[in-house]
Design a protein around this motif. Structure first.
Motif, PDB file in Angstrom:
ATOM      1  N   SER A  56       0.794  -1.188   0.057  1.00 48.27           N
ATOM      2  CA  SER A  56       0.073  -0.155   0.030  1.00 48.27           C
ATOM      3  C   SER A  56       0.902   1.261   0.137  1.00 48.27           C
ATOM      4  O   SER A  56       0.398   2.237  -0.391  1.00 48.27           O
ATOM      5  CB  SER A  56      -1.096   0.100   1.280  1.00 48.27           C
ATOM      6  N   LEU A  57       2.178   1.130   0.325  1.00 49.11           N
ATOM      7  CA  LEU A  57       2.922   2.408   0.308  1.00 49.11           C
ATOM      8  C   LEU A  57       3.723   2.814  -1.103  1.00 49.11           C
ATOM      9  O   LEU A  57       4.408   3.573  -1.275  1.00 49.11           O
ATOM     10  CB  LEU A  57       4.191   2.273   1.169  1.00 49.11           C
ATOM     11  N   ALA A  58       3.321   1.905  -2.057  1.00 48.48           N
ATOM     12  CA  ALA A  58       3.628   1.774  -3.297  1.00 48.48           C
ATOM     13  C   ALA A  58       2.868   1.392  -4.458  1.00 48.48           C
ATOM     14  O   ALA A  58       2.800   0.620  -5.217  1.00 48.48           O
ATOM     15  CB  ALA A  58       5.169   0.878  -3.528  1.00 48.48           C
ATOM     16  N   PRO A  59       1.550   2.169  -4.319  1.00 49.67           N
ATOM     17  CA  PRO A  59       0.435   1.914  -5.202  1.00 49.67           C
ATOM     18  C   PRO A  59       0.949   2.314  -6.849  1.00 49.67           C
ATOM     19  O   PRO A  59       0.588   1.429  -7.893  1.00 49.67           O
ATOM     20  CB  PRO A  59      -0.562   2.752  -4.754  1.00 49.67           C
ATOM     21  N   TYR A  60       2.029   3.042  -7.066  1.00 54.25           N
ATOM     22  CA  TYR A  60       2.291   3.328  -8.325  1.00 54.25           C
ATOM     23  C   TYR A  60       3.050   2.287  -8.980  1.00 54.25           C
ATOM     24  O   TYR A  60       2.980   1.892 -10.030  1.00 54.25           O
ATOM     25  CB  TYR A  60       3.346   4.621  -8.309  1.00 54.25           C
ATOM     26  N   VAL A  61       3.434   1.210  -8.121  1.00 52.46           N
ATOM     27  CA  VAL A  61       4.231  -0.060  -8.702  1.00 52.46           C
ATOM     28  C   VAL A  61       3.132  -0.887  -9.118  1.00 52.46           C
ATOM     29  O   VAL A  61       3.143  -1.403 -10.173  1.00 52.46           O
ATOM     30  CB  VAL A  61       5.217  -0.773  -7.578  1.00 52.46           C
ATOM     31  N   ILE A  62       2.235  -0.846  -8.254  1.00 53.06           N
ATOM     32  CA  ILE A  62       1.067  -1.783  -8.826  1.00 53.06           C
ATOM     33  C   ILE A  62       0.330  -1.258  -9.901  1.00 53.06           C
ATOM     34  O   ILE A  62       0.107  -2.199 -10.874  1.00 53.06           O
ATOM     35  CB  ILE A  62      -0.096  -1.987  -7.580  1.00 53.06           C
ATOM     36  N   GLN A  63       0.042   0.054  -9.984  1.00 49.34           N
ATOM     37  CA  GLN A  63      -0.384   0.542 -11.364  1.00 49.34           C
ATOM     38  C   GLN A  63       0.458   0.466 -12.584  1.00 49.34           C
ATOM     39  O   GLN A  63       0.137   0.051 -13.621  1.00 49.34           O
ATOM     40  CB  GLN A  63      -0.546   2.014 -11.322  1.00 49.34           C
ATOM     41  N   GLN A  64       1.796   0.208 -12.245  1.00 48.99           N
ATOM     42  CA  GLN A  64       2.917  -0.137 -13.435  1.00 48.99           C
ATOM     43  C   GLN A  64       2.874  -1.542 -13.800  1.00 48.99           C
ATOM     44  O   GLN A  64       3.071  -1.804 -14.913  1.00 48.99           O
ATOM     45  CB  GLN A  64       4.210   0.273 -12.995  1.00 48.99           C
ATOM     46  N   ILE A  65       2.720  -2.215 -12.863  1.00 47.27           N
ATOM     47  CA  ILE A  65       2.531  -3.746 -13.128  1.00 47.27           C
ATOM     48  C   ILE A  65       1.173  -4.077 -14.018  1.00 47.27           C
ATOM     49  O   ILE A  65       1.226  -4.407 -14.968  1.00 47.27           O
ATOM     50  CB  ILE A  65       2.156  -4.500 -11.885  1.00 47.27           C
TER      51      ILE A  65
ATOM     52  N   SER B 173      -5.383   4.073   0.794  1.00 44.68           N
ATOM     53  CA  SER B 173      -5.214   5.512  -0.036  1.00 44.68           C
ATOM     54  C   SER B 173      -5.923   5.220  -1.281  1.00 44.68           C
ATOM     55  O   SER B 173      -6.111   3.935  -1.658  1.00 44.68           O
ATOM     56  CB  SER B 173      -3.744   5.824  -0.374  1.00 44.68           C
ATOM     57  N   GLN B 174      -6.460   6.158  -1.824  1.00 45.30           N
ATOM     58  CA  GLN B 174      -7.347   6.303  -2.948  1.00 45.30           C
ATOM     59  C   GLN B 174      -6.515   5.403  -4.155  1.00 45.30           C
ATOM     60  O   GLN B 174      -6.835   4.701  -4.830  1.00 45.30           O
ATOM     61  CB  GLN B 174      -7.699   7.461  -3.606  1.00 45.30           C
ATOM     62  N   PRO B 175      -5.041   5.878  -4.156  1.00 45.48           N
ATOM     63  CA  PRO B 175      -4.279   5.190  -5.213  1.00 45.48           C
ATOM     64  C   PRO B 175      -4.172   3.689  -5.258  1.00 45.48           C
ATOM     65  O   PRO B 175      -4.082   3.226  -6.220  1.00 45.48           O
ATOM     66  CB  PRO B 175      -2.756   5.972  -5.306  1.00 45.48           C
ATOM     67  N   PHE B 176      -3.858   3.479  -4.042  1.00 44.72           N
ATOM     68  CA  PHE B 176      -3.883   2.015  -3.735  1.00 44.72           C
ATOM     69  C   PHE B 176      -5.226   1.152  -4.144  1.00 44.72           C
ATOM     70  O   PHE B 176      -5.072   0.293  -4.744  1.00 44.72           O
ATOM     71  CB  PHE B 176      -3.546   1.943  -2.140  1.00 44.72           C
ATOM     72  N   ALA B 177      -6.333   1.746  -3.291  1.00 47.00           N
ATOM     73  CA  ALA B 177      -7.626   1.071  -3.850  1.00 47.00           C
ATOM     74  C   ALA B 177      -7.742   1.325  -5.173  1.00 47.00           C
ATOM     75  O   ALA B 177      -8.016   0.156  -5.996  1.00 47.00           O
ATOM     76  CB  ALA B 177      -8.607   2.025  -3.264  1.00 47.00           C
TER      77      ALA B 177
END
Length: 122
Positions: free
Chosen positions: A59-68, A92-96
């Motif tokens: 959850s501290l790196a939602p941008y990584v999940i988005q990139q995956i 966080s909204q980005p994580f969700a």
């Protein structure tokens, strides 16, 4: 050679908001998965039956999940299901949004929803 993986476990980040004495990962670090590594994985992989996202704390790196998710789409790699190991202490909204994006992209989940819709009108 294009690959079909039954399981793929990715450590999205080494960042963590806790310091659990039993953690097998050791101390948290200010590191997250490099985009070049993500791209390299998806260059060769066209199907993942089950994707597991771990950390640290994803959850501290939602941008990584988005990139995956972005790279899976770009390289046309199907993901059938996924699991995200999280301590659920931070939202966080980005994580969700990142998890919802993976949820929507997952083929097994889409197939199950289609089957449920189909059967609910029978």
């Amino acid at each position: 050679m294009l690959l079909h993986l039954k399981h793929l476990l990715l450590e999205a980040t080494r960042k963590c908001n806790m310091a659990c004495p039993h953690c097998m990962r050791g101390a948290a670090e200010e590191l997250s998965m490099d985009y070049a590594v993500i791209d390299r994985i998806f260059e060769d992989v066209r199907q993942i039956d089950h994707l597991v996202l771990t950390g640290g704390e994803p959850s501290l790196a939602p941008y990584v999940i988005q990139q995956i998710l972005y790279r899976a789409r770009v390289w046309k790699c199907s993901i059938h299901s996924f699991f995200c190991a999280t301590n659920a202490r931070i939202y966080s909204q980005p994580f969700a949004d990142a998890l919802c994006g993976l949820y929507d992209y997952s083929e097994d989940i889409r197939a199950l929803l289609a089957l449920m819709r189909e059967n609910s009108f029978a």
